[in-house]
Design an enzyme around this catalytic site. Structure first.
Site, short mmCIF file in Angstrom:
data_model
loop_
_atom_site.label_atom_id
_atom_site.label_comp_id
_atom_site.label_asym_id
_atom_site.label_seq_id
_atom_site.Cartn_x
_atom_site.Cartn_y
_atom_site.Cartn_z
N TYR A 33 -44.49 -27.69 -65.19
CA TYR A 33 -44.99 -27.16 -63.91
C TYR A 33 -45.83 -25.92 -64.15
CZ TYR A 33 -41.35 -23.52 -64.07
OH TYR A 33 -40.57 -22.45 -64.44
N CYS A 34 -46.77 -25.69 -63.24
CA CYS A 34 -47.61 -24.49 -63.26
C CYS A 34 -48.04 -24.22 -61.82
CB CYS A 34 -48.79 -24.66 -64.20
SG CYS A 34 -49.85 -26.08 -63.79
N THR A 35 -48.95 -23.30 -61.62
CA THR A 35 -49.29 -22.87 -60.27
C THR A 35 -49.80 -24.01 -59.39
OG1 THR A 35 -49.89 -20.71 -61.17
CG2 THR A 35 -50.58 -21.17 -58.91
#
Length: 296
Positions: free
Chosen positions: A184-186
């Protein structure tokens, strides 16, 4: 006052002439009085820009006309009208600087061989069905996770995205190669590359959170598996998904709860620190100066 918004977006598709796309994007943004940062490479586009809702709608419509960009997921959030100091549109070798441009292949359908996309609901369903076996893997720089992350997530000790390749090659995550991993990331762009890099290195069951933390937070607020604030790359610095958001960070000087980043110019180098307001004043901390990298 005209309603101000910020959009975060990326699109992976072959770009035959990145410089021509740069000139078109620059002229389009200038004509609509938009500010922000856009990175273009032969693999696509990655950006975050702010302005009036009317102008941004026109921008989205025109950008989607470019071959391969019609499926871009534009993520909207409330802006201030002062979220970016200027407009910067640049051509780079990579949309996100992993140092792995030669390790990914991009077609009109996106990155080849990346992780399986999971919607926010599918993320929760996977965790519900497989419990603690599921590993959340943070694809961001480690300082971003200081103010918010997924519960029990692994946060690699990286200062830049380029450090991820070194981390994998060190072997410290080899014990996870047969585990279900959700990256996951922004907004999702870093996971597109990271999940492909992981699969190329023998990780068997790799997923990526479609739309990133932004889409998950919009779906579940603070009633899901996310805790804290989301670090963002504009003058707002962070955002919360509800008034129930936990304060996860602690002041580097006094240990009090805080989610505010400051530059400490009095210290050697450019030191990004978490500071409460009194300590920021006492140490001469200022709000960070935005660089020209776009990540999401």
């Amino acid at each position: 006052m005209t309603l101000q918004k910020v959009i975060l977006f990326y699109g992976f598709a072959p770009v035959a002439d990145p410089n021509a796309l740069r000139l078109w994007q620059r002229d389009l943004c200038e004509s609509l009085n938009l500010k922000g940062r856009i990175i273009i490479s032969e693999h696509g586009i990655n950006g975050t820009v702010g302005g009036s809702m009317t102008a941004l709608r026109k921008y989205v419509r025109k950008t989607k006309e470019f071959p391969g960009f019609s499926k871009i997921d534009f993520k909207w959030s409330t802006g201030t009208g002062h979220d970016f100091p200027k407009l910067a549109v640049r051509v780079r070798k990579e949309l996100v600087s992993f140092g792995a441009a030669d390790q990914i292949t991009v077609t009109q359908d996106g990155v080849v061989g990346g992780g399986t996309h999971l919607s926010p609901h599918e993320v929760n369903e996977l965790v519900a069905s497989r419990g603690d076996e599921v590993i959340f893997f943070d694809a961001r720089n480690s300082f971003e996770a200081r103010v918010g992350k997924f519960r029990n997530a692994i946060v690699p000790d990286v200062e830049t995205t380029r450090d991820f390749v070194t981390e994998f090659e060190s072997g410290k995550f080899d014990h996870l190669k047969d585990k279900p991993i959700i990256t996951y990331c922004t907004g999702g762009v870093r996971c597109e590359v990271l999940s492909a890099v992981m699969k190329n290195r023998g990780f068997q069951e790799v997923y990526q959170m479609a739309g990133g933390i932004v889409r998950y937070g919009e779906t579940f607020g603070d009633d899901g598996l996310w805790d804290g604030s989301l670090y963002i790359f504009d003058n707002r610095m962070n955002m919360e998904f509800s008034d129930k958001a936990k304060i996860m960070g602690t002041c580097d000087e006094c240990g009090e709860p805080t989610n505010s980043f400051y530059d400490q110019h009095a210290k050697p180098g450019r030191t990004l620190a978490l500071l409460c307001q009194p300590c920021a004043i006492a140490t001469g901390g200022t709000k960070p100066t935005l660089d020209t990298n776009v990540v999401g």
